[in-house]
Design a protein around this motif. Sequence first.
Motif, short mmCIF file in Angstrom:
data_model
loop_
_atom_site.label_atom_id
_atom_site.label_comp_id
_atom_site.label_asym_id
_atom_site.label_seq_id
_atom_site.Cartn_x
_atom_site.Cartn_y
_atom_site.Cartn_z
N THR A 249 0.86 -1.18 0.00
CA THR A 249 0.00 0.00 0.00
C THR A 249 0.90 1.24 0.00
O THR A 249 2.12 1.13 0.16
CB THR A 249 -0.91 0.04 1.24
OG1 THR A 249 -0.09 0.04 2.43
CG2 THR A 249 -1.85 -1.16 1.28
N TYR A 282 0.22 -4.05 -5.60
CA TYR A 282 -0.46 -2.86 -5.09
C TYR A 282 -1.82 -2.69 -5.76
O TYR A 282 -2.83 -2.39 -5.11
CB TYR A 282 0.40 -1.61 -5.33
CG TYR A 282 -0.36 -0.32 -5.21
CD1 TYR A 282 -0.56 0.30 -3.97
CD2 TYR A 282 -0.91 0.29 -6.35
CE1 TYR A 282 -1.28 1.49 -3.87
CE2 TYR A 282 -1.63 1.47 -6.25
CZ TYR A 282 -1.82 2.07 -5.02
OH TYR A 282 -2.53 3.22 -4.92
N SER A 286 -5.30 -2.56 -3.76
CA SER A 286 -6.05 -1.31 -3.73
C SER A 286 -7.24 -1.29 -4.67
O SER A 286 -8.17 -0.50 -4.49
CB SER A 286 -5.13 -0.14 -4.09
OG SER A 286 -4.70 -0.26 -5.45
#
Length: 340
Positions: A249, A282, A286
């Motif tokens: 993150t 990532y 996300s």
Amino acid sequence: MAVAKQIERIFGSLEAAGFPRAFQKTLLPEWVTADVLSDEAASSEVAAILAKRLGLRASPLFNQAPNVESLRRRDTKYKRSIPSRHKNLFAATSVAASIAESISAACGRPFVSLPADAGELRRHILESFKGYWVGLRNLLMTCWASGIPVVYLAELGNGVSKMDGMVVHTAGRPVIVLSKGSDLWAWQLFILAHEVAHIALGHVCPDEILIDEELGVDSYALEDEDDEERAADTFAIELLNGRRDATYTTSDAAVNGAELADAAFTFGKKNRIDPGHIALNYAHKSGDWKTGVAAARRLQGQNPPAQDVINQAMWENILPETLPEDTLEFLRRVTGSLED
């Protein structure tokens, strides 16, 4: 110019079995012109070529009413199937299995089992092959050094769906087929690591085919109910990151592709983790795939497409002289190789 009746019957039978007619014609050599297809005497040669390239018995195609029979019986395990987008993979699987047999025959190294521990395999790769991290090139080198060929299956024409990856266990060795339509090294790296995991964990037995239908945005990692898929994901994540629960993150929710690429490179170089993988990891965490893919593309820079890297490794590691010229020509075509 009309196609000869027997050849037309062969085309029709194969089409009914799941091989689109346009796809069949892409399998034929350039010398099989319209004139050849109009010649009834050429039917046996056309049938023999199609049978060889699809892994079928040739003789049933010569019948007055041709029928389709596989040359070898293999158990096929389908993984990562997205119900809303189910694909007909029969044609792609047949071609992939056929080229896997050819590649296996041309691989001069014996098959050596991979460690079933991802951390051990990671240490072996980093110690044995150059690279800051476990990346596409040194993972390919590891596979070939272990007698595990890796081949890329290019586009097969309109109407022919492909899988993202698969393993064909043939002639005493597993062969990995990558076929996701992405030129990103990071995408092909994760799929390759996932297929390596299936092999290392013993998920594919002799004369079996394991097909990962989609390892894309909807099923990147660790979200599958299938035990073997979750195990393969866990192995792949540990192989690439050094830990099995790695997720990434950023402190800034508004990060852009350039910023993510810079952060991924800095962290990746320090921790020996492929930055492109960090970017896609990532994105998966996300849900921001636009930024993640942009970062992975920025990190790849001017490097050649992933398919070229996979093809280069293949041509450097097989023994072309062991294969007939028509097989080599077919291999160049279905892998999208410009030259060997």
